[in-house]
Design an enzyme around this catalytic site. Structure first.
Site, PDB file in Angstrom:
ATOM      1  N   MET A 194       0.929  -1.170   0.041  1.00 25.13           N
ATOM      2  CA  MET A 194      -0.003  -0.109  -0.019  1.00 25.13           C
ATOM      3  C   MET A 194       0.858   1.218  -0.008  1.00 25.13           C
ATOM      4  SD  MET A 194      -2.525  -1.077   3.269  1.00 25.13           S
ATOM      5  CE  MET A 194      -1.812  -2.365   3.770  1.00 25.13           C
ATOM      6  N   GLU A 209      -5.467  -7.064  10.659  1.00 27.93           N
ATOM      7  CA  GLU A 209      -4.235  -6.612  10.644  1.00 27.93           C
ATOM      8  C   GLU A 209      -3.861  -5.926  12.251  1.00 27.93           C
ATOM      9  OE1 GLU A 209      -2.505  -4.616   7.154  1.00 27.93           O
ATOM     10  OE2 GLU A 209      -0.903  -3.606   8.248  1.00 27.93           O
ATOM     11  N   ARG A 247      20.463 -10.639  39.522  1.00 26.05           N
ATOM     12  CA  ARG A 247      21.345  -9.529  39.444  1.00 26.05           C
ATOM     13  C   ARG A 247      21.431  -8.884  40.726  1.00 26.05           C
ATOM     14  NH1 ARG A 247      25.800  -7.376  36.866  1.00 26.05           N
ATOM     15  NH2 ARG A 247      25.882  -5.430  37.149  1.00 26.05           N
ATOM     16  N   GLU A 251      -1.818   8.047  15.908  1.00 27.01           N
ATOM     17  CA  GLU A 251      -2.744   9.104  15.509  1.00 27.01           C
ATOM     18  C   GLU A 251      -3.716   9.020  14.563  1.00 27.01           C
ATOM     19  OE1 GLU A 251       0.793   9.332  15.288  1.00 27.01           O
ATOM     20  OE2 GLU A 251       1.097   9.975  17.201  1.00 27.01           O
TER      21      GLU A 251
HETATM   22  C1  LIG Z   1       9.080  -1.960   9.288  1.00 24.86           C
HETATM   23  C2  LIG Z   1       7.937  -1.652   8.482  1.00 24.86           C
HETATM   24  C3  LIG Z   1       7.047  -2.425   7.771  1.00 24.86           C
HETATM   25  C4  LIG Z   1       6.191  -1.958   7.067  1.00 24.86           C
HETATM   26  N1  LIG Z   1       5.263  -3.038   6.231  1.00 24.86           N
HETATM   27  C5  LIG Z   1       4.202  -2.363   5.383  1.00 24.86           C
HETATM   28  C6  LIG Z   1       3.758  -3.260   4.530  1.00 24.86           C
HETATM   29  O1  LIG Z   1       4.004  -4.520   4.396  1.00 24.86           O
HETATM   30  N2  LIG Z   1       2.942  -2.838   3.625  1.00 24.86           N
HETATM   31  C7  LIG Z   1       2.697  -1.621   3.440  1.00 24.86           C
HETATM   32  O2  LIG Z   1       2.091  -1.120   2.563  1.00 24.86           O
HETATM   33  N3  LIG Z   1       3.295  -0.592   4.104  1.00 24.86           N
HETATM   34  C8  LIG Z   1       4.123  -0.935   5.233  1.00 24.86           C
HETATM   35  N4  LIG Z   1       4.708  -0.119   5.978  1.00 24.86           N
HETATM   36  C9  LIG Z   1       4.388   1.084   6.004  1.00 24.86           C
HETATM   37  C10 LIG Z   1       3.533   1.698   7.277  1.00 24.86           C
HETATM   38  O3  LIG Z   1       2.191   1.293   7.340  1.00 24.86           O
HETATM   39  C11 LIG Z   1       3.648   3.584   7.210  1.00 24.86           C
HETATM   40  O4  LIG Z   1       4.930   3.751   7.487  1.00 24.86           O
HETATM   41  C12 LIG Z   1       2.572   4.040   8.104  1.00 24.86           C
HETATM   42  O5  LIG Z   1       1.393   3.777   7.682  1.00 24.86           O
HETATM   43  C13 LIG Z   1       2.762   5.488   8.293  1.00 24.86           C
HETATM   44  O6  LIG Z   1       2.825   6.004   6.960  1.00 24.86           O
HETATM   45  P1  LIG Z   1       4.211   7.146   6.461  1.00 24.86           P
HETATM   46  O7  LIG Z   1       5.449   6.468   7.023  1.00 24.86           O
HETATM   47  O8  LIG Z   1       4.098   7.740   5.263  1.00 24.86           O
HETATM   48  O9  LIG Z   1       3.827   8.389   7.707  1.00 24.86           O
HETATM   49  P2  LIG Z   1       3.066   9.684   7.323  1.00 24.86           P
HETATM   50  O10 LIG Z   1       1.612   9.395   6.991  1.00 24.86           O
HETATM   51  O11 LIG Z   1       3.627  10.535   6.528  1.00 24.86           O
HETATM   52  O12 LIG Z   1       2.700  10.088   8.868  1.00 24.86           O
HETATM   53  C14 LIG Z   1       3.918  10.883   9.476  1.00 24.86           C
HETATM   54  C15 LIG Z   1       3.279  11.134  10.734  1.00 24.86           C
HETATM   55  O13 LIG Z   1       2.338  12.170  10.701  1.00 24.86           O
HETATM   56  C16 LIG Z   1       1.181  11.774  11.330  1.00 24.86           C
HETATM   57  N5  LIG Z   1      -0.128  12.048  10.680  1.00 24.86           N
HETATM   58  C17 LIG Z   1      -0.495  11.863   9.464  1.00 24.86           C
HETATM   59  N6  LIG Z   1      -1.763  12.146   9.261  1.00 24.86           N
HETATM   60  C18 LIG Z   1      -2.092  12.449  10.412  1.00 24.86           C
HETATM   61  C19 LIG Z   1      -3.465  13.053  10.905  1.00 24.86           C
HETATM   62  N7  LIG Z   1      -4.492  13.127   9.913  1.00 24.86           N
HETATM   63  N8  LIG Z   1      -3.628  13.308  12.068  1.00 24.86           N
HETATM   64  C20 LIG Z   1      -2.716  13.476  12.840  1.00 24.86           C
HETATM   65  N9  LIG Z   1      -1.407  12.798  12.434  1.00 24.86           N
HETATM   66  C21 LIG Z   1      -0.999  12.348  11.389  1.00 24.86           C
HETATM   67  C22 LIG Z   1       1.377  10.157  11.511  1.00 24.86           C
HETATM   68  O14 LIG Z   1       0.529  10.048  12.822  1.00 24.86           O
HETATM   69  C23 LIG Z   1       2.915  10.285  11.824  1.00 24.86           C
HETATM   70  O15 LIG Z   1       3.086  10.402  13.110  1.00 24.86           O
HETATM   71  C24 LIG Z   1       5.749  -0.591   6.791  1.00 24.86           C
HETATM   72  C25 LIG Z   1       6.507   0.134   7.713  1.00 24.86           C
HETATM   73  C26 LIG Z   1       7.594  -0.219   8.375  1.00 24.86           C
HETATM   74  C27 LIG Z   1       8.497   0.989   8.906  1.00 24.86           C
END
Ligand SMILES: Cc1cc2nc3c(=O)[nH]c(=O)nc-3n(C[C@H](O)[C@H](O)[C@H](O)COP(=O)(O)OP(=O)(O)OC[C@H]3O[C@@H](n4cnc5c(N)ncnc54)[C@H](O)[C@@H]3O)c2cc1C
Length: 380
Positions: A126, A243, A269, A368
């Protein structure tokens, strides 16, 4: 349809998980962490032991048992020891359920038997470099052609990203249809134009392969559409609660495992001539942690029961996901502190729990975003 196991079957399955993890995972995990990936052989061994795709019907090689307590049992056994490398949970709890609900007969025959044996490893893509929380911002595009689509775009952070043979890709198939413009396309290893980036270096979860995926004009045939065209977002919303529940199982398993190790350590310990656990501050802290973990376990078991009964709502799953993942941070961090300098040493289990726990509040939907879902359900 839920086909529940009997109590005896569940007990046997738990034992199978325990024995498998003790023999086939635990002794090798440190090596896999150094290599940044698990070998395919452990998938094949898991398949041979009946630990993959049991939900799949017997006709296609599975056991036909659709009971989330099985999923929880395997994940628990792995995460109790922070053995986070094998992406079995992603395969069994997250990807296969999409296929169970959406695959047609032809797709089932093509893929299901090898999902069960571990010859085919699944992934779901995704997230993109430009969007994670905001799935409506997905830009990977699939342009319709006579016999399917031409897929272009990039995904990132994909679990099982290097090993995955069969990847569910969320793509925009109609740029003008808003949330009804997304579909699930299955991309298979070997398709021209499908390539993988590097195995990403992470803070923890070192034995799990997490990667970028690239789609450069990949011709995806119509028979690789999962479910109906345009319903991709609906399918995600239907499947994300399970999930999130799995992430809750991971959190409680880690809390229980790290606490057990820490309690033992605090009894062994010594400082100032007595076990560190006997100082009143530490004794009270351990008493608090034990209580919090019991509350967490009760909350989780209640959600699992609701899910098995088909009654887990998206907001209930969101509560489980954020609260347990955040609770895990607190528990793991306190247990780390109780280990002193040894907590920072990779050979101590608490170090692995601590590093692996951190991502729990982010993947599967951030804390969030979970609060957004709950807030909306409250009419806010
Ligand atoms: C080890 C690992 C495994 C993963 N596996 C998968 C996988 O198999 N498939 C897949 O598709 N993805 C996967 N992911 C991705 C993961 O689901 C995303 O990283 C996650 O959903 C957050 O998206 P982002 O990193 O783009 O953060 P962003 O969406 O950019 O968010 C950044 C910050 O902004 C905050 N934020 C965003 N929108 C809002 C809002 N409306 N209100 C308040 N705060 C907000 C977030 O909470 C976060 O703190 C994986 C990630 C990791 C690190």
């Amino acid at each position: 349809m839920s086909v529940l196991a009997t109590d005896d079957e569940l007990a046997d399955f738990r034992k199978l998980c325990r024995d498998f993890v003790a023999k086939e995972v635990a002794p090798h995990h440190a090596q896999w962490e150094r290599e940044g990936i698990c070998p395919r052989e452990v998938w094949l061994r898991a398949g041979a032991s009946g630990l993959l795709g049991w939900e799949i019907d017997e006709k296609h090689g599975g056991a036909g048992i659709s009971d989330f307590r099985f999923n929880a049992a395997l994940v628990h056994e792995l995460f109790r020891q922070s053995l986070t490398g094998p992406g079995f949970g992603l395969h069994n709890d997250i990807a296969i359920p999409y296929f169970m609900k959406l695959a047609n007969e032809q797709q089932k025959s093509r893929w299901f038997p090898r999902f069960v044996t571990g010859e085919l490893i699944t992934a779901i893509a995704m997230t993109e470099p430009g969007t994670g929380s905001d799935l409506q911002g997905i830009r990977t595009q699939a342009v319709p052609v006579a016999d399917g689509w031409i897929l272009s775009g990039q995904k990132t952070f994909i679990t099982n990203g290097i090993l995955g043979d069969v990847v569910i890709v969320v793509a925009r198939t109609d740029p003008l249809a808003g949330s009804r413009g997304f579909s699930l396309l299955v991309v298979e290893q070997g398709m021209a134009g499908f390539s993988r980036g590097r195995n990403l270096e992470k803070v923890g979860v070192h034995a799990q392969d997490t990667a970028e995926l690239y789609f450069d004009n990949v011709a995806v045939p119509r028979e690789n559409l999962l479910g109906e065209e345009g319903k991709g977002m609906t399918y995600l919303m239907q499947n994300l609660p399970q999930e999130r529940l799995t992430i809750g199982v991971q959190a409680v398993a880690s809390m229980e495992g790290v606490f057990e190790d820490t309690l033992r350590y605090c009894k062994e310990r010594e400082a100032f001539g007595q076990p560190i656990g006997s100082f009143q501050h530490n004794k009270f802290l351990l008493a608090e942690l034990a209580t919090e973990i019991k509350v967490a376990r009760t909350f989780l078991d209640d959600a699992i029961a609701a899910h098995v009964a088909g009654e887990l709502t998206p907001e209930h799953a969101a509560m489980v996901k954020w609260w347990l993942a955040e609770k895990q941070q607190h528990i793991v961090s306190r247990c780390f502190q109780l280990h002193g300098g040894y907590g920072y040493m990779a050979e101590y289990s608490v170090a692995r729990h601590w590093a692996d726990a951190r991502i729990q509040t982010v993947y599967g939907g951030t804390t969030e975003i979970m609060k957004e879902i709950i807030g909306r359900s409250l009419g806010l």
